[in-house]
Design a protein around this motif. Structure first.
Motif, PDB file in Angstrom:
ATOM      1  N   LYS A 150      87.956   5.394 -44.457  1.00 47.39           N
ATOM      2  CA  LYS A 150      89.299   5.975 -44.526  1.00 47.39           C
ATOM      3  C   LYS A 150      89.955   5.654 -45.864  1.00 47.39           C
ATOM      4  N   LEU A 181      89.958  14.674 -43.510  1.00 50.75           N
ATOM      5  CA  LEU A 181      88.687  14.543 -42.794  1.00 50.75           C
ATOM      6  C   LEU A 181      87.906  15.857 -42.851  1.00 50.75           C
ATOM      7  N   ASP A 196      84.319  16.746 -38.863  1.00 50.58           N
ATOM      8  CA  ASP A 196      85.447  15.856 -39.114  1.00 50.58           C
ATOM      9  C   ASP A 196      85.691  14.912 -37.941  1.00 50.58           C
ATOM     10  N   SER A 197      85.408  15.342 -36.719  1.00 45.41           N
ATOM     11  CA  SER A 197      85.584  14.467 -35.555  1.00 45.41           C
ATOM     12  C   SER A 197      84.596  13.299 -35.588  1.00 45.41           C
ATOM     13  N   SER A 224      85.862  10.868 -38.188  1.00 46.54           N
ATOM     14  CA  SER A 224      87.005  10.142 -37.630  1.00 46.54           C
ATOM     15  C   SER A 224      86.529   8.969 -36.771  1.00 46.54           C
TER      16      SER A 224
END
Length: 132
Positions: free
Chosen positions: A6, A16, A27-28, A31
């Protein structure tokens, strides 16, 4: 697993979604890597580190120097262990080592007078001990 994903993403002004597009990843998924809810295989950490131009050790918060091998004396290394004999039984073991060095994708240590080598992906943390 703690990491600097991050931090590096934000430092490079990327969302993301943008980072996912550049790395060809969802992107998930990224994350979940950022929050430590999921940890990828070493090859994925290496791909992310290469994109940002840092070492895998730096990305995984094991080393403080982005591009240099990390050398320190007297530390406690926390190693994630998965039991193959008892499915579902995982643990984090604590090893007090005389020294360690991050060498590519492994951590080389001296424990009880013998050389031990651990893959970076099994390291949950390294805590420096006061040498004074």
């Amino acid at each position: 697993m703690k990491n600097r994903l991050k931090e590096l993403r934000q430092k490079n002004n990327l969302t993301l979604k943008q980072l996912g597009e550049k790395l060809n990843m969802r992107d998930s998924t990224l994350s979940q890597y950022e929050t430590g809810k999921r940890s990828p295989k070493l090859k994925v950490w290496e791909k992310i580190a290469d994109y940002f131009g840092v070492s895998t050790a730096y990305l995984l918060k094991i080393g403080e120097e982005p591009n240099k091998a990390h050398l320190m004396t007297k530390a406690v290394i926390f190693i994630y262990t998965r039991s193959f004999n008892e499915p579902g039984v995982d643990s984090v073991d604590r090893y007090e080592v005389d020294d360690y060095r991050i060498n590519g994708s492994v951590v080389e240590t001296k424990y009880c007078g013998e050389k031990w080598i651990f893959p970076l992906t099994s390291i949950m943390g390294i805590e420096e001990l006061n040498n004074g």
